[in-house]
Design an enzyme around this catalytic site. Structure first.
Site, PDB file in Angstrom:
ATOM      1  N   ASP A  67      38.107  50.192  35.460  1.00 37.36           N
ATOM      2  CA  ASP A  67      37.247  49.270  36.205  1.00 37.36           C
ATOM      3  C   ASP A  67      35.878  49.867  36.525  1.00 37.36           C
ATOM      4  O   ASP A  67      35.654  51.061  36.348  1.00 37.36           O
ATOM      5  CB  ASP A  67      37.942  48.824  37.502  1.00 37.36           C
ATOM      6  CG  ASP A  67      38.664  49.963  38.219  1.00 37.36           C
ATOM      7  OD1 ASP A  67      38.359  51.126  37.935  1.00 37.36           O
ATOM      8  OD2 ASP A  67      39.538  49.679  39.053  1.00 37.36           O
ATOM      9  N   ASP A 136      46.723  47.474  49.282  1.00 40.46           N
ATOM     10  CA  ASP A 136      47.199  46.086  49.142  1.00 40.46           C
ATOM     11  C   ASP A 136      47.978  45.887  47.837  1.00 40.46           C
ATOM     12  O   ASP A 136      48.293  44.768  47.459  1.00 40.46           O
ATOM     13  CB  ASP A 136      46.016  45.105  49.209  1.00 40.46           C
ATOM     14  CG  ASP A 136      44.991  45.340  48.105  1.00 40.46           C
ATOM     15  OD1 ASP A 136      45.188  46.248  47.268  1.00 40.46           O
ATOM     16  OD2 ASP A 136      43.979  44.610  48.068  1.00 40.46           O
ATOM     17  N   HIS A 138      46.891  46.758  44.800  1.00 40.03           N
ATOM     18  CA  HIS A 138      46.103  46.536  43.579  1.00 40.03           C
ATOM     19  C   HIS A 138      46.254  47.702  42.605  1.00 40.03           C
ATOM     20  O   HIS A 138      46.437  48.851  43.007  1.00 40.03           O
ATOM     21  CB  HIS A 138      44.623  46.229  43.884  1.00 40.03           C
ATOM     22  CG  HIS A 138      43.825  47.356  44.436  1.00 40.03           C
ATOM     23  ND1 HIS A 138      43.019  47.246  45.543  1.00 40.03           N
ATOM     24  CD2 HIS A 138      43.670  48.639  44.012  1.00 40.03           C
ATOM     25  CE1 HIS A 138      42.411  48.388  45.780  1.00 40.03           C
ATOM     26  NE2 HIS A 138      42.790  49.253  44.859  1.00 40.03           N
ATOM     27  N   GLU A 143      43.495  42.402  42.415  1.00 38.20           N
ATOM     28  CA  GLU A 143      43.832  42.208  43.828  1.00 38.20           C
ATOM     29  C   GLU A 143      44.965  41.184  43.973  1.00 38.20           C
ATOM     30  O   GLU A 143      45.222  40.390  43.053  1.00 38.20           O
ATOM     31  CB  GLU A 143      42.587  41.697  44.573  1.00 38.20           C
ATOM     32  CG  GLU A 143      41.411  42.682  44.589  1.00 38.20           C
ATOM     33  CD  GLU A 143      41.581  43.821  45.593  1.00 38.20           C
ATOM     34  OE1 GLU A 143      42.733  44.150  45.956  1.00 38.20           O
ATOM     35  OE2 GLU A 143      40.571  44.392  46.003  1.00 38.20           O
TER      36      GLU A 143
HETATM   37  C1  F6R Z   1      40.365  53.001  40.469  1.00 38.96           C
HETATM   38  C2  F6R Z   1      41.316  51.959  40.663  1.00 38.96           C
HETATM   39  C3  F6R Z   1      41.995  51.676  41.977  1.00 38.96           C
HETATM   40  C4  F6R Z   1      42.475  52.923  42.707  1.00 38.96           C
HETATM   41  C5  F6R Z   1      43.077  52.537  44.048  1.00 38.96           C
HETATM   42  C6  F6R Z   1      43.592  53.731  44.825  1.00 38.96           C
HETATM   43  O1  F6R Z   1      39.945  53.014  39.119  1.00 38.96           O
HETATM   44  O2  F6R Z   1      41.541  51.295  39.722  1.00 38.96           O
HETATM   45  O3  F6R Z   1      43.092  50.834  41.715  1.00 38.96           O
HETATM   46  O4  F6R Z   1      43.411  53.589  41.917  1.00 38.96           O
HETATM   47  O5  F6R Z   1      42.134  51.864  44.812  1.00 38.96           O
HETATM   48  O6  F6R Z   1      42.523  54.529  45.186  1.00 38.96           O
HETATM   49  P1  F6R Z   1      42.743  55.938  45.895  1.00 38.96           P
HETATM   50  O7  F6R Z   1      43.312  56.843  44.875  1.00 38.96           O
HETATM   51  O8  F6R Z   1      41.348  56.359  46.315  1.00 38.96           O
HETATM   52  O9  F6R Z   1      43.659  55.713  47.051  1.00 38.96           O
END
Ligand code: F6R
Length: 236
Positions: A67, A136, A138, A143
């Site tokens: 992403d 959440d 994702h 989302e």
């Molecule tokens: C990042 C991504 C997100 C993160 C998620 C967890 O490329 O796709 O899904 O993996 O927000 O983020 P952290 O590791 O910072 O808790």
């Protein structure tokens, strides 16, 4: 599903890096699906060490990231392209022209999404997809929603995601409110999935995702339908 519970973030990072290294060893021209966020940083540090010690070779690897924020280009230090360069690509012998991140500055994000999916298909799909998980549920920036979306697409970020990611920006208002993310199709078509989750704050969502009902309200729950998922969860 393989569920590996470890005590520390260091163990998580080491185990995740070993699995990625194994993938690269058995298939030197692997297509790696990569993630940003705080959790994979330790994994990338381990991979850098292994590469610099001559134990793994990135020269024939291709990477596709999950992403990117809409409106941030690769020179912006908050962009995911910048993050990947800084945390991995600049320190290993990967060919930069073999590293792909969705273009959040594309004029036509729908066309960008279609081109991204077509490129992944042309590469033969993803061999191993590394994922983090949002509070959440994702994965990528898919989302919670009424349905699962297959294609790479533009998303409006949840308030909880904006809040969680504000720690990387000077102030919350600076966090982009939209992003472009790989959808469930390319993620679920990956041959292997490796999800890393760190700390007590992720416990509840990990439980919901892997031991609760499969629902787009908990996007990661779709992974229960994937035939080869490894989850590494660090308790502390
Ligand atoms: C990042 C991504 C997100 C993160 C998620 C967890 O490329 O796709 O899904 O993996 O927000 O983020 P952290 O590791 O910072 O808790």
């Amino acid at each position: 599903m393989k569920f590996i519970k470890v005590k520390t973030y260091e163990e998580l990072s080491h185990k995740a890096a070993l699995l990625i290294a194994a993938q690269m060893t058995v298939k030197p021209n692997s297509v790696l699906g990569l993630a940003t966020g705080s959790t994979p940083v330790g994994t990338y540090k381990e991979l850098i060490k292994m590469n610099q010690a001559g134990d793994i070779d990135f020269s024939t690897v291709t990477s596709v990231n999950l992403d990117e924020y809409v409106g941030l280009d690769g020179t912006n230090d908050q962009s995911y392209r910048y993050f990947m360069n800084d945390n991995l690509f600049d320190h290993v012998n990967i060919r930069k022209d073999h590293t792909f991140v969705p273009n959040g500055c594309a004029e036509d994000l729908k066309a960008e999404g279609e081109a991204y999916d077509a490129m992944i298909k042309e590469l033969g799909g993803i061999d191993l997809q590394l994922l983090g998980i949002g509070l959440d549920g994702h994965i990528g920036f898919n989302e919670p929603d009424e349905f699962f979306t297959g294609a790479t697409h533009e998303v409006v970020l949840d308030e909880s995601t904006i809040e969680a990611n504000a720690r990387f920006f000077e102030k919350k208002e600076d966090v982009p409110t939209t992003a472009i993310t790989m959808g469930m199709m390319s993620i679920m078509q990956a041959k292997k999935v490796l999800l890393v989750a760190n700390g007590a704050k992720k416990k509840e969502i990990v439980e919901k995702s892997f031991f609760g009902p499969i629902t787009p309200k908990v996007p990661a729950s779709i992974l229960q339908l994937h035939p080869d998922v490894t989850v590494i969860y660090a308790e502390e």
